[in-house]
Design an enzyme around this catalytic site. Sequence first.
Site, PDB file in Angstrom:
ATOM      1  CD  GLN A   1      -5.303  10.539   2.227  1.00  9.10           C
ATOM      2  OE1 GLN A   1      -6.380   9.424   2.478  1.00  9.10           O
ATOM      3  NE2 GLN A   1      -4.111  10.579   2.427  1.00  9.10           N
TER       4      GLN A   1
ATOM      5  NE  ARG B   1      -4.515   6.810   0.210  1.00  7.95           N
ATOM      6  CZ  ARG B   1      -5.414   6.037   0.842  1.00  7.95           C
ATOM      7  NH1 ARG B   1      -6.313   6.738   1.747  1.00  7.95           N
ATOM      8  NH2 ARG B   1      -5.534   4.640   0.794  1.00  7.95           N
TER       9      ARG B   1
ATOM     10  CG  PHE C   1      -2.456   0.095   0.981  1.00  5.59           C
ATOM     11  CD1 PHE C   1      -3.082  -1.142   0.338  1.00  5.59           C
ATOM     12  CD2 PHE C   1      -3.070   1.146   0.853  1.00  5.59           C
ATOM     13  CE1 PHE C   1      -4.218  -1.341   0.236  1.00  5.59           C
ATOM     14  CE2 PHE C   1      -4.532   1.221   0.621  1.00  5.59           C
ATOM     15  CZ  PHE C   1      -4.951  -0.145   0.250  1.00  5.59           C
TER      16      PHE C   1
HETATM   17  C1  LIG Z   1     -14.546   4.529   0.170  1.00  6.01           C
HETATM   18  C2  LIG Z   1     -13.528   4.580   1.246  1.00  6.01           C
HETATM   19  C3  LIG Z   1     -12.526   3.385   1.331  1.00  6.01           C
HETATM   20  C4  LIG Z   1     -11.559   3.429   2.540  1.00  6.01           C
HETATM   21  N1  LIG Z   1     -10.632   2.217   2.507  1.00  6.01           N
HETATM   22  C5  LIG Z   1      -9.749   2.373   3.514  1.00  6.01           C
HETATM   23  C6  LIG Z   1      -8.808   1.368   3.794  1.00  6.01           C
HETATM   24  O1  LIG Z   1      -8.841   0.556   3.078  1.00  6.01           O
HETATM   25  N2  LIG Z   1      -8.095   1.513   4.701  1.00  6.01           N
HETATM   26  C7  LIG Z   1      -8.177   2.480   5.607  1.00  6.01           C
HETATM   27  O2  LIG Z   1      -7.592   2.183   6.794  1.00  6.01           O
HETATM   28  N3  LIG Z   1      -9.159   3.278   5.766  1.00  6.01           N
HETATM   29  C8  LIG Z   1      -9.845   3.417   4.704  1.00  6.01           C
HETATM   30  N4  LIG Z   1     -10.839   4.486   4.709  1.00  6.01           N
HETATM   31  C9  LIG Z   1     -10.991   5.590   5.810  1.00  6.01           C
HETATM   32  C10 LIG Z   1     -11.732   4.720   6.868  1.00  6.01           C
HETATM   33  O3  LIG Z   1     -12.841   3.746   6.308  1.00  6.01           O
HETATM   34  C11 LIG Z   1     -12.434   5.520   7.395  1.00  6.01           C
HETATM   35  O4  LIG Z   1     -11.844   6.706   8.007  1.00  6.01           O
HETATM   36  C12 LIG Z   1     -13.251   4.987   8.932  1.00  6.01           C
HETATM   37  O5  LIG Z   1     -13.798   3.786   8.431  1.00  6.01           O
HETATM   38  C13 LIG Z   1     -13.913   5.856   9.676  1.00  6.01           C
HETATM   39  O6  LIG Z   1     -14.636   5.121  10.516  1.00  6.01           O
HETATM   40  P1  LIG Z   1     -15.381   5.791  11.839  1.00  6.01           P
HETATM   41  O7  LIG Z   1     -15.940   4.801  12.728  1.00  6.01           O
HETATM   42  O8  LIG Z   1     -14.833   6.883  12.352  1.00  6.01           O
HETATM   43  O9  LIG Z   1     -16.642   6.460  11.177  1.00  6.01           O
HETATM   44  P2  LIG Z   1     -17.778   5.753  10.278  1.00  6.01           P
HETATM   45  O10 LIG Z   1     -17.594   4.370   9.876  1.00  6.01           O
HETATM   46  O11 LIG Z   1     -18.083   6.757   9.232  1.00  6.01           O
HETATM   47  O12 LIG Z   1     -19.116   5.904  11.128  1.00  6.01           O
HETATM   48  C14 LIG Z   1     -19.771   7.114  11.784  1.00  6.01           C
HETATM   49  C15 LIG Z   1     -20.883   6.786  12.613  1.00  6.01           C
HETATM   50  O13 LIG Z   1     -21.271   7.894  13.242  1.00  6.01           O
HETATM   51  C16 LIG Z   1     -22.763   7.883  13.019  1.00  6.01           C
HETATM   52  N5  LIG Z   1     -23.164   9.512  13.200  1.00  6.01           N
HETATM   53  C17 LIG Z   1     -22.505  10.405  12.380  1.00  6.01           C
HETATM   54  N6  LIG Z   1     -23.155  11.555  12.740  1.00  6.01           N
HETATM   55  C18 LIG Z   1     -24.093  11.214  13.764  1.00  6.01           C
HETATM   56  C19 LIG Z   1     -24.936  11.873  14.599  1.00  6.01           C
HETATM   57  N7  LIG Z   1     -25.112  13.112  14.445  1.00  6.01           N
HETATM   58  N8  LIG Z   1     -25.611  11.316  15.651  1.00  6.01           N
HETATM   59  C20 LIG Z   1     -25.281   9.992  15.906  1.00  6.01           C
HETATM   60  N9  LIG Z   1     -24.640   9.013  15.068  1.00  6.01           N
HETATM   61  C21 LIG Z   1     -23.988   9.875  14.256  1.00  6.01           C
HETATM   62  C22 LIG Z   1     -23.175   7.233  11.761  1.00  6.01           C
HETATM   63  O14 LIG Z   1     -24.356   6.648  11.859  1.00  6.01           O
HETATM   64  C23 LIG Z   1     -22.015   6.002  11.713  1.00  6.01           C
HETATM   65  O15 LIG Z   1     -22.339   5.036  12.532  1.00  6.01           O
HETATM   66  C24 LIG Z   1     -11.666   4.513   3.438  1.00  6.01           C
HETATM   67  C25 LIG Z   1     -12.550   5.484   3.359  1.00  6.01           C
HETATM   68  C26 LIG Z   1     -13.629   5.342   2.232  1.00  6.01           C
HETATM   69  C27 LIG Z   1     -14.517   6.525   2.299  1.00  6.01           C
END
Ligand SMILES: Cc1cc2nc3c(=O)[nH]c(=O)nc-3n(C[C@H](O)[C@H](O)[C@H](O)COP(=O)(O)OP(=O)(O)OC[C@H]3O[C@@H](n4cnc5c(N)ncnc54)[C@H](O)[C@@H]3O)c2cc1C
Lengths: 259, 584
Positions: free
Chosen positions: B240, B286, B116
């Site tokens: 990013q 990136r 990666f």
């Molecule tokens: C297409 C894509 C591919 C990616 N691929 C990779 C990868 O291969 N490797 C890597 O390391 N990273 C990758 N990333 C980055 C990584 O996936 C994300 O940064 C990470 O999953 C974020 O996780 P999180 O738990 O912080 O947020 P999220 O998974 O976005 O969860 C947010 C949560 O908050 C809740 N929420 C939001 N607002 C509120 C509110 N007001 N009230 C109550 N609940 C709320 C939502 O319901 C959700 O459950 C990728 C990102 C994307 C978009």
Amino acid sequence: MATPVLDKADAAGQPEPGFADSPYITVTFRIRRFNPEVSAEAVWEDFQLEIDPKERVLDGLHKIKWDIDGTLTFRRSCAHGICGSDAMRINGKNRLACKTLIKDINPEKPITVEPIKGLTVLKDLVVDMEPFFQAYRDVMPFLIAKDTNEPTRERLQSAEDRARFDDTTKCILCAACTSSCPVFWNDGQYFGPAAIVNAHRFIFDSRDDAGEQRLEVLNDRDGVWRCRTTFNCTDACPRGIEVTKAIQEVKRALITRRY
Amino acid sequence: MKIHKYDTVIVGAGGAGMRAAIEATKRSRTAVLTKLYPTRSHTGAAQGGMAAALANVEEDNWEWHTFDTIKGGDYLVDQDAAEILAKEAIDAVLDLEKMGLPFNRTPKGEIDQRRFGGHSRNHGEAPVRRACYAADRTGHMILQTLYQNCVKEGVEFFNEFYVLDQLITEVDGVRKSAGVVAYELATGEIHVFQAKSVIYASGGTGKFFRVTSNAHTLTGDGQAACYRRGLPLEDMEFFQFHPTGIWRMGILLTEGARGEGGILRNKDGERFMEKYAPVMKDLASRDVVSRSIYTEIREGRGCGPEGDHVYLDLTHLPPEQLDAKLPDITEFARTYLGIEPYTDPIPIQPTAHYAMGGIPTNVEGEVLADNTTVVPGLYAAGEVACVSVHGANRLGTNSLLDINVFGRRAGIAAAEYSHTADFVELPENPESFVIEQIERLRDSTGNERVATLRRELQETMDANVMVFRTEQTIKTAVEKIAELRERYKNVSIQDKGKRFNTDLLEAIELGNLLDLAEVMATSALARKESRGGHYREDYPNRDDVNFMRHTMAYREVGDDGTESIRLDYKPVVQTRYQPMERKY
Ligand SMILES: Cc1cc2nc3c(=O)[nH]c(=O)nc-3n(C[C@H](O)[C@H](O)[C@H](O)COP(=O)(O)OP(=O)(O)OC[C@H]3O[C@@H](n4cnc5c(N)ncnc54)[C@H](O)[C@@H]3O)c2cc1C
Ligand code: SF4
Ligand code: FES
């Protein structure tokens, strides 16, 4: 070094996908509306809009919600077929609105959009997902390993063993399968294909030791034997999971107790 | 209005929220509030992998991983945090495997690993295979596995509950977290959750851009709720732009595609990354690759009639390899572009992808009220937070890692804190801010529409604060955002009902995006240097003398009610790595 010719599409004189000179067309969305705050009856409502046929049905619903009628209600999040929010009946078939392009569903005729069947409609295209998730939880959808002493490193699993349940790991719990199943429509108690798919995912995982327990759950009168092998579920699955095959494998495992 | 009492409340059920919930539920009475059903969270969209120096397929160690993370972040990374990330990565991956995650396997049956961007052996010698993966569905498997384990642990979820306000009470001169206010989508009812500890895990804020890999629901609600209550936001100028989004749609095609051997080509078929990054080539970090793509486009070597994209070429890879390792992204190309990746290259352009900045925390996940003071009872983890392990640019596969390592840490810390702390008294009329906000929107007869303002915001962000920025473009954005914020006061909605009123919530989400866009642009304007994801054409070099420091943005409200942003700065934690020029 010879460089590959990359602009194939241009060379053939064809516009590239998504390119602006593709003509916008006028389509009619015929949507099943229901809002108990307004009326106890569900009604069909037509909306006309201009859309690029390469756009998604979800884009059409957004155009309606954002520019015509803000009360139109549906669930969505990722917009590319990965979160499972927007299963609905589009022209009578269960699909994800974000994975269905307008051009693939005959835009000449009105495009009908209804909520998925068999779950209580709460508003417009939004249904009550709780019974669906309850059936999922009932099959114990988590790894149960009886390792007496947990390994310090990862458990080993051969690539073949890993491949054995690959198909059913793809499920995004969208309910397209379960809500396309005639048995489920007639009997809400039936676990439904999605729960069986998720049981399959663990029963056939070489690291799991609770296959017997899960099979007992599915041996129930509302379990796997209710399946009539109509293949609706396989047709509906947006992840291309061979749902009926998975159900068959679970049935076979129940008979032979080998998996 | 209903009032609930929990030891620990977690906002969000993506990877970070559910990893925290698994720990917190074992230790304290925990509720998880989430605006989406847990399995709908955008963690499920992550494709490529999760970094950990397991050394299953070649020599590797966590120290190399630490170095790569710091270098990748252009030295704005807090080095103590990066070390924790890299060290705890190994257990984080093994824990997931034990929870049942179906990783791809090596012939020996161990977890397989692939290359990666920016991950290297021995401090940049050559690419190393460090990303643990499950085809191109790693995020899906993480999200499913964590949800499965939440079901197993009996985690209590409040699904489709939108948290709209953070409650803070001052006790003996110390501002403490008292709980949160949430809006129940199904009924329109307001719920106050009093809690000894609150963890924000509400994800990113990519929807202020138009071309983005982010979900419609990633609107920075958590960042906005804390910021409105006077808490700072750190390093918001660092966003990013992922090199390979599907042209015009922004849907992500994982970097894993290049890890498997995919090549970027311009209209002449040239592998242009050889010019910009002779060693790492297509797998440079990136920000470097995204700038290279736009340089090609600007210099007239872009593809298509408008020359506005380049190609991701997978045609030289065997179809079996694409089917086994990249099944989902090849299907995206077929579904959305009608292109067969076996035989044709895929048109791509950089897509807004990941917020490096966010709510500042220390390594225990405790939220900071300024450079050093902790807000008792308040925690954050995942994309909403800024620890900072990603600095000015996050390495691929380090976010799925971040959510697991710091989600777990925050879950443990918050639950343990709840054993030692008492409930903090709720402010008077705790629901008042949310009720006012909702009533204003519902009763408004203004002539502005949410969709119009959002479109204009996204257009100005894409045009002015994306991969290349200048004083001029950023100022244009700042002015446009100010105009949109004014017009937002005249927004009205059509749905006046209580049931599933997504019209109302989209209006509230837009308000959050506008607040955060303003912080981002203002922070970017003040950073007169180029570093990682923040590239200023008028200041093309990194300036360690003046800008080796984190931005801290605070909302200030004057006596007359006027709002402004105050910028302050926080030192970077450096342990053993001296800043060097970044070369790939
Ligand atoms: C297409 C894509 C591919 C990616 N691929 C990779 C990868 O291969 N490797 C890597 O390391 N990273 C990758 N990333 C980055 C990584 O996936 C994300 O940064 C990470 O999953 C974020 O996780 P999180 O738990 O912080 O947020 P999220 O998974 O976005 O969860 C947010 C949560 O908050 C809740 N929420 C939001 N607002 C509120 C509110 N007001 N009230 C109550 N609940 C709320 C939502 O319901 C959700 O459950 C990728 C990102 C994307 C978009
Ligand atoms: S099996 Fe397919 S159709 Fe059924 S819930 Fe899973 S992804 Fe949806
Ligand atoms: S919106 Fe996520 S699957 Fe359609």
